[in-house]
Enzyme design. Structure first.
Site, PDB file in Angstrom:
ATOM      1  N   LYS A  66       0.976  -1.260  -0.054  1.00 13.58           N
ATOM      2  CA  LYS A  66      -0.048  -0.124  -0.175  1.00 13.58           C
ATOM      3  C   LYS A  66       0.998   1.276  -0.008  1.00 13.58           C
ATOM      4  O   LYS A  66       1.689   1.537   1.154  1.00 13.58           O
ATOM      5  CB  LYS A  66      -0.736  -0.102   1.365  1.00 13.58           C
ATOM      6  CG  LYS A  66      -1.732   1.262   1.494  1.00 13.58           C
ATOM      7  CD  LYS A  66      -2.712   1.009   2.526  1.00 13.58           C
ATOM      8  CE  LYS A  66      -3.578   2.345   2.667  1.00 13.58           C
ATOM      9  NZ  LYS A  66      -4.460   2.357   3.541  1.00 13.58           N
ATOM     10  N   ARG A  87       1.173  10.102   5.838  1.00 22.86           N
ATOM     11  CA  ARG A  87       1.136   8.568   6.027  1.00 22.86           C
ATOM     12  C   ARG A  87       2.393   8.129   5.618  1.00 22.86           C
ATOM     13  O   ARG A  87       2.633   7.065   5.442  1.00 22.86           O
ATOM     14  CB  ARG A  87      -0.049   7.943   5.528  1.00 22.86           C
ATOM     15  CG  ARG A  87      -1.265   8.400   5.860  1.00 22.86           C
ATOM     16  CD  ARG A  87      -2.476   7.539   5.865  1.00 22.86           C
ATOM     17  NE  ARG A  87      -3.541   7.697   6.019  1.00 22.86           N
ATOM     18  CZ  ARG A  87      -4.342   8.345   6.787  1.00 22.86           C
ATOM     19  NH1 ARG A  87      -3.835   8.760   8.066  1.00 22.86           N
ATOM     20  NH2 ARG A  87      -5.678   8.720   6.857  1.00 22.86           N
ATOM     21  N   LYS A  97      -2.354  -1.635  -3.869  1.00 22.54           N
ATOM     22  CA  LYS A  97      -3.077  -0.549  -3.803  1.00 22.54           C
ATOM     23  C   LYS A  97      -2.400   0.854  -3.893  1.00 22.54           C
ATOM     24  O   LYS A  97      -1.301   1.057  -3.145  1.00 22.54           O
ATOM     25  CB  LYS A  97      -3.776  -0.428  -2.473  1.00 22.54           C
ATOM     26  CG  LYS A  97      -4.711   0.506  -2.129  1.00 22.54           C
ATOM     27  CD  LYS A  97      -5.457   0.798  -0.617  1.00 22.54           C
ATOM     28  CE  LYS A  97      -6.079   1.709  -0.633  1.00 22.54           C
ATOM     29  NZ  LYS A  97      -6.389   2.192   0.750  1.00 22.54           N
ATOM     30  N   TYR A 147     -15.265   0.747  -6.859  1.00 20.38           N
ATOM     31  CA  TYR A 147     -16.316   1.760  -6.713  1.00 20.38           C
ATOM     32  C   TYR A 147     -17.347   1.329  -7.861  1.00 20.38           C
ATOM     33  O   TYR A 147     -18.563   1.644  -7.959  1.00 20.38           O
ATOM     34  CB  TYR A 147     -16.140   2.938  -6.299  1.00 20.38           C
ATOM     35  CG  TYR A 147     -15.536   3.074  -5.306  1.00 20.38           C
ATOM     36  CD1 TYR A 147     -15.819   3.050  -3.760  1.00 20.38           C
ATOM     37  CD2 TYR A 147     -13.916   3.438  -5.314  1.00 20.38           C
ATOM     38  CE1 TYR A 147     -15.147   3.204  -2.475  1.00 20.38           C
ATOM     39  CE2 TYR A 147     -13.146   3.306  -4.025  1.00 20.38           C
ATOM     40  CZ  TYR A 147     -13.729   3.276  -2.643  1.00 20.38           C
ATOM     41  OH  TYR A 147     -12.925   3.500  -1.764  1.00 20.38           O
TER      42      TYR A 147
HETATM   43  C1  PBG Z   1      -7.697   3.142   5.770  1.00 23.67           C
HETATM   44  C2  PBG Z   1      -7.989   3.151   4.079  1.00 23.67           C
HETATM   45  C3  PBG Z   1      -7.622   4.120   3.318  1.00 23.67           C
HETATM   46  C4  PBG Z   1      -8.187   3.710   2.119  1.00 23.67           C
HETATM   47  C5  PBG Z   1      -8.550   2.251   2.519  1.00 23.67           C
HETATM   48  N1  PBG Z   1      -8.420   2.172   3.662  1.00 23.67           N
HETATM   49  C6  PBG Z   1      -7.395   5.666   3.253  1.00 23.67           C
HETATM   50  C7  PBG Z   1      -5.777   5.988   3.664  1.00 23.67           C
HETATM   51  O1  PBG Z   1      -5.151   4.904   3.702  1.00 23.67           O
HETATM   52  O2  PBG Z   1      -5.578   7.016   3.866  1.00 23.67           O
HETATM   53  C8  PBG Z   1      -8.254   4.374   0.658  1.00 23.67           C
HETATM   54  C9  PBG Z   1      -9.401   3.884  -0.294  1.00 23.67           C
HETATM   55  C10 PBG Z   1      -9.685   4.737  -1.406  1.00 23.67           C
HETATM   56  O3  PBG Z   1      -8.874   5.809  -1.519  1.00 23.67           O
HETATM   57  O4  PBG Z   1     -10.593   4.337  -2.270  1.00 23.67           O
HETATM   58  N2  PBG Z   1      -6.480   3.222   6.096  1.00 23.67           N
END
Ligand code: PBG
Length: 327
Positions: free
Chosen positions: A194, A216, A247, A312
């Site tokens: 991620k 983050r 992701k 989505y």
């Molecule tokens: C929670 C999380 C996030 C997303 C999925 N789980 C936000 C992030 O990490 O800031 C993002 C999903 C999306 O943008 O569709 N940590």
């Protein structure tokens, strides 16, 4: 003309093109994300993600019925609590939003498969995915809270948990906690690879989870790196992850490809909020044809090596599959 090799032979007609397709998409590999909010009678539009909504639990049936009708039978649940605090206690509360939603949904719509996002950022007052130590995000004190969150989701009925926090060692901590409580059979889909990405922008508005300071980057990955993604995947698999997620998806097709070539586990890809909203906005402006772009981009993610897609656009894709436009 003396041409022996004519690739166009196989492109001549629909029925032939269908037969030789290398990438096939089925509804069974799609997962639809849903936002659930505390309150009553709420179905509200998410302004940053046109067409997506937040639901209170009493209205959640509408979303679940819609998705079932489309033929997609897997959902990923995100919770938006009423109160937030320093330690994200809403994430692991017995009567937390996700826990309540799961009890309701599992009873009313038992045919769906419920996956929960395990993270603290929607529940912490500072919006970070872990515990704070000053302005640093502390890894090891976060792990027991993530394990507790995952366990409380599974106890409330989650079929699979998906940790998205990117703390080191969380898969092991969660696996251990689930096993200790007899949930040996509940799989973990890890958001292993991620990246710290601007593509999450619209989601953070949807879920109210933007960090109140900093970013983050000390826990999510640097997007310059691919080998590091393989390291993350290997560590998570060793700690018991059953499915590995990459992701975002569209800007990371090379990473999806590499992860799927290197590991013998199913690979999931999350086509995130920014990818969705960019397509929506461009389609609305009349610059692109929404349906064609949705089909082409989803197919590219599977072609890269993903076996599972969180999107989505799951309902629309299901319709396009029914209509024979893709698949
Ligand atoms: C929670 C999380 C996030 C997303 C999925 N789980 C936000 C992030 O990490 O800031 C993002 C999903 C999306 O943008 O569709 N940590």
């Amino acid at each position: 003309m003396d041409l022996i090799n004519r690739p166009r032979r196989l492109r001549d007609r629909d029925i032939l093109r269908d037969m030789v397709r290398e990438t096939r998409i089925s509804k069974s590999s799609l997962i639809y994300p849903i936002f659930i909010k505390e309150g009553k009678g709420i179905i509200e539009d998410i302004s940053s993600m046109e067409g997506q909504k937040r639901y209170s639990i009493d209205m959640l049936g509408h979303a679940l019925e819609d998705i079932s009708k489309s033929g997609v039978n897997k959902v990923l649940l995100f919770g938006i609590p009423e109160h937030k605090d320093e330690v994200g206690s809403g994430a692991y509360a017995e009567d937390g939003i996700i826990q309540k939603a799961l009890r309701y949904a599992k009873e009313k719509y038992p045919n769906l498969f419920y996956i929960t996002d395990v993270c603290l950022c929607e529940y912490t007052s500072h919006g970070h995915c872990g515990m704070l130590n000053g302005h640093r995000i502390d890894n090891d004190t976060t792990l027991p809270l993530l394990a507790k969150t995952a366990l409380s989701h599974v106890e409330a009925g989650a079929d699979m948990v998906a940790p998205s926090d990117m703390m080191d060692g969380r898969i092991g901590a969660i696996r251990h906690e689930l096993d200790k409580n007899g949930f040996h059979g509940t799989p973990i889909m890890s958001y292993s690879v991620k990246y710290a990405s601007a593509f999450y922008g619209p989601f953070r508005e949807a879920a109210g989870s933007a960090p109140s300071f900093g970013d983050r980057k000390t826990y999510q990955m640097d997007y310059h790196n691919k080998k590091e993604g393989l390291k993350q995947a290997a560590l998570d698999i060793n700690q018991g992850a059953d499915i590995i997620m990459v992701k975002p998806a569209l800007s990371y097709l090379d990473v999806i490809n590499e992860v799927s070539s290197n590991f013998n586990v199913p690979v999931a890809a999350y086509s995130v909020s920014g990818e969705y909203s960019m397509i929506k906005a461009a389609a609305k402006a009349g610059y692109i044809d929404e349906m064609s772009i949705v089909c082409e981009s989803a197919t590219s993610i599977f072609r890269a090596g993903a076996n599972i897609l969180m999107t989505y656009y799951a309902k629309e894709l299901a319709k396009y599959i029914d209509e024979g436009r893709i698949g």
